[in-house]
Enzyme design. Structure first.
Site, mmCIF file in Angstrom:
data_model
loop_
_atom_site.group_PDB
_atom_site.id
_atom_site.type_symbol
_atom_site.label_atom_id
_atom_site.label_comp_id
_atom_site.label_asym_id
_atom_site.label_seq_id
_atom_site.Cartn_x
_atom_site.Cartn_y
_atom_site.Cartn_z
ATOM 1 N N ARG A 128 33.816 37.327 33.310
ATOM 2 C CA ARG A 128 34.311 37.207 34.676
ATOM 3 C C ARG A 128 33.318 37.884 35.610
ATOM 4 N NH1 ARG A 128 39.802 35.910 33.836
ATOM 5 N NH2 ARG A 128 39.629 34.439 32.137
ATOM 6 N N THR A 129 33.389 37.484 36.885
ATOM 7 C CA THR A 129 32.490 38.111 37.867
ATOM 8 C C THR A 129 32.759 39.596 37.912
ATOM 9 O OG1 THR A 129 32.585 36.118 39.198
ATOM 10 C CG2 THR A 129 31.745 38.097 40.243
ATOM 11 N N GLN A 130 31.713 40.374 37.649
ATOM 12 C CA GLN A 130 31.898 41.816 37.626
ATOM 13 C C GLN A 130 31.223 42.493 38.792
ATOM 14 O OE1 GLN A 130 30.171 42.224 33.852
ATOM 15 N NE2 GLN A 130 32.013 41.627 32.748
#
Lengths: 263, 269
Positions: free
Chosen positions: A36-38
């Site tokens: 996931r976008t971190q």
């Protein structure tokens, strides 16, 4: 918020300690079935906007940083949407491009109805709020703070609209908004000096005052700005230009004066 | 008589290029009890005849609020109408949720028409047996649409559907030219008069008709779609009857007034 996502010290992007709880670290720790976008990679800094007599004025610099490196210097972070609105974004630039694609699809389907109705800034703002909030709930946010401004003819005449929505879905409408560092440096100036029905010249002066402060104090800003306005006639994005800066303050001369040391 | 060969299902054309199942569905609309719709620049009115199934029962509901800014009146298979009303309500709510703005009435009519068209092109479906008068507000003002079972829709200044609607249509044809500038009250009165035409002898009262109105005031605020109360309807019906009974007196009064205008006005002396 986007300002704080930048790294502390050298080179490319780093995961900042105690940063936004977008679920990043947990997902990675699980062995990473889906990433996931971190954290953002290529980011734009503040956008500021305010309502004035004829519509809405929006401004930002044309820089995009790669961590602490000022990597791209001619990036347009304000775009027109449909006939009635402009949108500006700070944060991850590729996510902004994705949002522009969504808005393109929206404008196209609006056009295909072929019935004389068109999406105004309020509708676009709310649509984007739904998108941002739903992405955040999936722990895969679009890492942006968006500013949407526009003018549309309503039942009570021409109605100016200015709103903001960020990566966690917080959204509101106001007479003047700012993102990132602008929240801390520009908003106090806007609160003190904004008033109803400013002329275009007054609005530009106020915007330039804020941009100058951001240029001096935000290390990820560059001296190349674009101003955009939206009125009933349509949107205009002016070509980039620079502001004059002054560095001749006495305290800047001989900076080590009060701190004697070996360096 | 020859048309019976090609009317078994909706996906069969007749040699003359007609879909008889669709035309039969439009017949169902003509059998339903009458509804009329009228609109001005700023307001739209819907009215329907209340017909109870029997003396023991209450009347069928034919006017539905779809959203704050829109409503429908239907004629034909009211069960189909109920299902379509639910669809319309859903579309309005979904649009409001995403865009925080009311679904423009022209789009609502278009979505409904597209839904009706689907049923004219699937062999396992049948057309909806209900005609809807869709009234509501847009950015550009008040609008009235008529949606057929065929999937066609038309915009109207005023229209009537259902049984004996021709009488109402004739009445409206004579008067619709001025409707753009009518006040809400004038619209309601004309709607009641049009309904009266379809009753053909039966006395019009607040118990055998329903009237609803939606509009936008001069200052831009919306008057949401709502049914008008029975007491108010009766008031209007009574005032209309008084006006009818006194046409002779009214015209003679007018002549007197004109006479006094020719004389010098008091302030000129």
């Amino acid at each position: 918020m986007d300002g704080f996502a930048k790294s502390i010290g050298g080179g490319g992007p780093n995961v900042p300690a105690g940063s936004h709880p977008a679920g990043g670290s947990q997902a990675a720790a699980g062995g990473g079935a889906t990433q996931r976008t971190q954290y953002p990679y290529v980011t734009g800094t503040s956008v500021i906007a305010l309502k004035y007599k004829d519509g809405v004025i929006m401004a930002c610099d044309t820089g995009a940083s790669y961590g602490s490196t000022l990597r791209y210097k001619s990036v347009e972070r304000i775009k027109a949407v449909g006939k009635h609105s402009i949108i500006g974004a700070s944060g991850e630039y590729s996510d902004f491009q994705e949002i522009l694609r969504y808005l393109d699809e929206l404008t196209l389907s609006d056009h295909m109805w072929d019935d004389g109705n068109s999406l105004g800034p309020k509708e676009i703002h709310n649509y984007l709020t739904r998108v941002m909030y739903n992405r955040r709930n999936k722990f895969d946010p679009l890492w942006n703070s968006l500013v949407i401004g526009g003018v549309k003819k309503g039942p009570k005449g021409d109605e100016k609209y200015l709103g903001m929505v960020n990566m966690i879905g917080t959204h509101f409408e106001e007479n003047h908004v700012a993102t990132g560092f602008g929240n801390h440096l520009a908003i106090p100036i806007l609160r003190a000096e904004w008033h109803e029905d400013m002329t275009f010249e007054e609005a530009v002066k106020l915007v330039e005052k804020c941009l100058l402060v951001l240029l001096y104090r935000d290390r990820s800003s560059i001296n190349k700005f674009q101003i955009a306005k939206i009125t009933t006639e349509g949107s205009t994005i002016y070509p980039p230009y620079s502001l004059k800066t002054y560095w001749g303050f006495t305290h800047f001369e001989n900076p080590a004066q009060g701190a004697v040391g070996s360096w | 008589m020859f048309r019976n060969q090609y009317d078994t299902d909706v996906t069969t054309w007749s040699p003359q290029g007609r879909l008889f199942q669709v035309e039969y569905a439009m017949e169902a609309v003509k059998q339903g009890s009458a509804c009329v719709g009228l609109c001005s620049r700023t307001h739209a009115v819907l009215a329907a005849v209340n017909k109870p199934a029997s003396e023991l029962s209450s009347y069928q509901r034919k006017v539905f609020r779809v959203a704050e800014h829109a409503g429908v009146a239907l004629a034909g298979l009211t069960a189909d109408g109920r299902v379509l009303s639910r669809f319309l309500r859903n579309e309005c709510i979904n649009h409001s949720f995403v865009y925080e703005a009311p679904l423009p009435i022209s789009r609502l009519a278009l979505k409904l028409a597209d839904k009706a068209q689907v049923c004219t092109q699937r062999s396992w479906k049948r057309p909806y047996g209900v005609g809807l008068l869709v009234a509501g507000l847009d950015e550009s003002g008040a609008h009235l649409y008529y949606n057929c079972p065929s999937g066609n829709y038309f915009e109207y200044q005023a229209f009537a559907i259902g049984s004996r609607s021709q009488a109402a249509k004739t009445f409206l044809e004579r008067r619709f030219q001025g409707y753009k500038d009518y006040t809400p009250e004038q619209l309601i009165k004309d709607a009641l008069s049009a309904i009266k035409e379809t009753l053909q002898g039966e006395k019009l009262s607040s118990s055998n008709c329903t009237v609803a109105i939606v509009g936008r005031k001069d200052d831009g605020t919306i008057e949401p779609f709502e049914m008008i109360g029975a007491a108010r309807i009766q008031e209007l019906i009574d005032s209309m009857e008084v006006a009818e009974e006194a046409p002779a007196e009214a015209s003679s009064m007018q002549e007197e007034e004109r006479g006094s205008e020719d004389a010098a006005a008091p302030m000129d002396i």
